[in-house]
Design a protein around this motif. Structure first.
Motif, PDB file in Angstrom:
ATOM      1  N   THR A 126      18.320  -2.148  -4.490  1.00  0.00           N
ATOM      2  CA  THR A 126      19.454  -2.585  -4.171  1.00  0.00           C
ATOM      3  C   THR A 126      19.346  -2.689  -2.405  1.00  0.00           C
ATOM      4  N   TRP A 127      18.714  -1.628  -1.923  1.00  0.00           N
ATOM      5  CA  TRP A 127      18.502  -1.611  -0.453  1.00  0.00           C
ATOM      6  C   TRP A 127      17.087  -1.435  -0.084  1.00  0.00           C
ATOM      7  N   PRO A 128      16.568  -2.760   0.426  1.00  0.00           N
ATOM      8  CA  PRO A 128      15.020  -2.830   0.584  1.00  0.00           C
ATOM      9  C   PRO A 128      14.599  -2.015   1.618  1.00  0.00           C
ATOM     10  N   VAL A 129      13.463  -1.257   1.643  1.00  0.00           N
ATOM     11  CA  VAL A 129      12.793  -0.573   2.778  1.00  0.00           C
ATOM     12  C   VAL A 129      11.523  -0.582   2.830  1.00  0.00           C
ATOM     13  N   GLN A 130      10.717  -0.908   3.726  1.00  0.00           N
ATOM     14  CA  GLN A 130       9.381  -1.037   3.412  1.00  0.00           C
ATOM     15  C   GLN A 130       8.776   0.284   3.309  1.00  0.00           C
ATOM     16  N   THR A 131       7.998   0.645   2.376  1.00  0.00           N
ATOM     17  CA  THR A 131       7.477   1.871   2.162  1.00  0.00           C
ATOM     18  C   THR A 131       6.042   1.689   1.862  1.00  0.00           C
ATOM     19  N   ALA A 132       5.475   2.644   1.084  1.00  0.00           N
ATOM     20  CA  ALA A 132       4.070   2.739   0.831  1.00  0.00           C
ATOM     21  C   ALA A 132       3.172   1.309   0.995  1.00  0.00           C
ATOM     22  N   GLY A 133       2.363   1.288   1.510  1.00  0.00           N
ATOM     23  CA  GLY A 133       1.626  -0.025   2.046  1.00  0.00           C
ATOM     24  C   GLY A 133       2.165  -0.905   2.772  1.00  0.00           C
ATOM     25  N   ALA A 134       2.882  -0.436   3.397  1.00  0.00           N
ATOM     26  CA  ALA A 134       4.131  -1.104   4.614  1.00  0.00           C
ATOM     27  C   ALA A 134       3.407  -1.964   5.610  1.00  0.00           C
ATOM     28  N   GLU A 135       3.912  -3.024   5.970  1.00  0.00           N
ATOM     29  CA  GLU A 135       3.690  -3.895   7.179  1.00  0.00           C
ATOM     30  C   GLU A 135       4.782  -4.108   8.049  1.00  0.00           C
ATOM     31  N   ILE A 136       3.974  -3.647   9.433  1.00  0.00           N
ATOM     32  CA  ILE A 136       5.100  -3.991  10.476  1.00  0.00           C
ATOM     33  C   ILE A 136       4.805  -5.192  11.139  1.00  0.00           C
ATOM     34  N   ALA A 137       5.723  -6.090  11.560  1.00  0.00           N
ATOM     35  CA  ALA A 137       5.349  -7.315  11.960  1.00  0.00           C
ATOM     36  C   ALA A 137       4.632  -8.019  11.407  1.00  0.00           C
ATOM     37  N   PRO A 138       4.712  -8.631  10.057  1.00  0.00           N
ATOM     38  CA  PRO A 138       3.647  -9.402   9.491  1.00  0.00           C
ATOM     39  C   PRO A 138       3.504 -10.856  10.230  1.00  0.00           C
ATOM     40  N   GLY A 139       2.287 -11.267  10.132  1.00  0.00           N
ATOM     41  CA  GLY A 139       1.718 -12.340  10.952  1.00  0.00           C
ATOM     42  C   GLY A 139       1.473 -12.331  12.415  1.00  0.00           C
ATOM     43  N   ALA A 140       1.593 -11.017  13.018  1.00  0.00           N
ATOM     44  CA  ALA A 140       1.162 -10.765  14.336  1.00  0.00           C
ATOM     45  C   ALA A 140      -0.356 -10.754  14.387  1.00  0.00           C
ATOM     46  N   ILE A 144      -4.196  -3.789  12.767  1.00  0.00           N
ATOM     47  CA  ILE A 144      -4.924  -2.772  12.375  1.00  0.00           C
ATOM     48  C   ILE A 144      -4.346  -1.986  11.021  1.00  0.00           C
ATOM     49  N   THR A 145      -5.237  -1.338  10.367  1.00  0.00           N
ATOM     50  CA  THR A 145      -4.638  -0.817   9.070  1.00  0.00           C
ATOM     51  C   THR A 145      -4.893   0.675   9.362  1.00  0.00           C
ATOM     52  N   VAL A 146      -3.961   1.479   9.137  1.00  0.00           N
ATOM     53  CA  VAL A 146      -4.036   3.034   9.307  1.00  0.00           C
ATOM     54  C   VAL A 146      -3.861   3.569   7.991  1.00  0.00           C
ATOM     55  N   ALA A 147      -4.827   4.588   7.509  1.00  0.00           N
ATOM     56  CA  ALA A 147      -4.648   5.263   6.338  1.00  0.00           C
ATOM     57  C   ALA A 147      -4.159   6.830   6.848  1.00  0.00           C
ATOM     58  N   LEU A 148      -3.080   7.362   6.333  1.00  0.00           N
ATOM     59  CA  LEU A 148      -2.490   8.511   6.680  1.00  0.00           C
ATOM     60  C   LEU A 148      -2.355   9.450   5.463  1.00  0.00           C
ATOM     61  N   PRO A 200       4.510   8.691   0.274  1.00  0.00           N
ATOM     62  CA  PRO A 200       3.031   9.215  -0.147  1.00  0.00           C
ATOM     63  C   PRO A 200       2.746   8.737  -1.732  1.00  0.00           C
ATOM     64  N   ALA A 201       1.481   8.454  -1.771  1.00  0.00           N
ATOM     65  CA  ALA A 201       1.002   8.480  -3.215  1.00  0.00           C
ATOM     66  C   ALA A 201       0.799  10.125  -3.849  1.00  0.00           C
ATOM     67  N   ALA A 202       0.281  10.253  -4.958  1.00  0.00           N
ATOM     68  CA  ALA A 202       0.409  11.677  -5.535  1.00  0.00           C
ATOM     69  C   ALA A 202      -0.551  12.430  -4.587  1.00  0.00           C
ATOM     70  N   ASP A 203      -1.617  11.867  -4.060  1.00  0.00           N
ATOM     71  CA  ASP A 203      -2.620  12.565  -3.336  1.00  0.00           C
ATOM     72  C   ASP A 203      -2.088  12.813  -1.612  1.00  0.00           C
ATOM     73  N   GLY A 204      -0.946  12.486  -1.456  1.00  0.00           N
ATOM     74  CA  GLY A 204      -0.383  12.546   0.073  1.00  0.00           C
ATOM     75  C   GLY A 204      -0.551  11.491   0.713  1.00  0.00           C
ATOM     76  N   ALA A 205      -1.247  10.421   0.384  1.00  0.00           N
ATOM     77  CA  ALA A 205      -1.862   9.321   1.181  1.00  0.00           C
ATOM     78  C   ALA A 205      -0.842   8.229   1.500  1.00  0.00           C
ATOM     79  N   PHE A 206      -0.810   7.699   2.577  1.00  0.00           N
ATOM     80  CA  PHE A 206       0.006   6.710   3.108  1.00  0.00           C
ATOM     81  C   PHE A 206      -0.773   5.420   3.742  1.00  0.00           C
ATOM     82  N   ALA A 207      -0.452   4.326   3.761  1.00  0.00           N
ATOM     83  CA  ALA A 207      -1.247   3.111   4.206  1.00  0.00           C
ATOM     84  C   ALA A 207      -0.052   2.380   5.038  1.00  0.00           C
ATOM     85  N   LEU A 208      -0.677   2.015   6.163  1.00  0.00           N
ATOM     86  CA  LEU A 208       0.308   1.011   7.037  1.00  0.00           C
ATOM     87  C   LEU A 208      -0.603  -0.106   7.729  1.00  0.00           C
TER      88      LEU A 208
END
Length: 172
Positions: A27-41, A45-49, A79-87
């Motif tokens: 009910t309250w959307p927030v960009q999370t895992a696999g998120a994208e900032i400013a789509p279309g710019a 870059i893609t950063v795996a954390l 994060p995913a189960a392995d503590g990984a994030f992607a942006l």
């Protein structure tokens, strides 16, 4: 001695309040895992954390908020189960004499105050006069803020909360 209450620690209510979609509440959307900032710019870059505790164990119950000064958008990553994030985000640009960077704010179970840090791309560091990098005297400590290039427009970075290679955190 009184027991800890939810207001004194970031977990176990972290995902419910800060990343509700990951807790099953859409009910309250927030960009999370696999998120994208400013789509279309352009020039993205893609950063795996990956987030680790002091023993080298991946931290799964955490949230990283990522933003750039020149972009009025943010992403909240869980994060995913392995503590990984992607942006995926536009490539950071320099501002006010600072090296291009991403700003990170980390909260997790057991962290009572959010941790602030930065992430620089290897081609942007070292940067003469950057107010953060220039204050870190030890090159090994400075390296904890610099991502590794893994391919064209792709980077990886580990954040360590404690231990020998603990990430530099900022007192802001």
């Amino acid at each position: 001695m009184l027991p800890e209450t939810p207001s004194q620690t970031a977990g176990p209510f972290l995902h419910i309040g800060m990343a509700p979609e990951d807790a099953g509440n859409a009910t309250w959307p927030v960009q999370t895992a696999g998120a994208e900032i400013a789509p279309g710019a352009a020039d993205r870059i893609t950063v795996a954390l990956q987030l680790f505790d002091g023993t080298g164990t991946p931290v799964r119950d955490a949230l990283i908020e990522v933003w750039q000064a020149e972009i009025r958008a943010l992403a909240r990553l869980t994060p995913a189960a392995d503590g990984a994030f992607a942006l995926t985000t536009p490539r950071p640009t320099a501002e006010s004499g600072q090296a291009p960077h991403l700003t990170l704010w980390i909260i997790a179970r057991g962290i009572n105050t959010g941790l602030h840090t930065r992430l620089y791309l290897p081609e942007d560091a070292p940067h003469p006069g950057d107010p953060v990098l220039s204050r870190i005297e030890q090159p090994a400590r400075r390296a904890t803020l610099i991502a590794e290039a893994t391919g064209p427009g792709a980077y990886a970075h580990s954040i360590r909360l404690q231990g020998d290679r603990e990430t530099v955190f900022l007192d802001v």
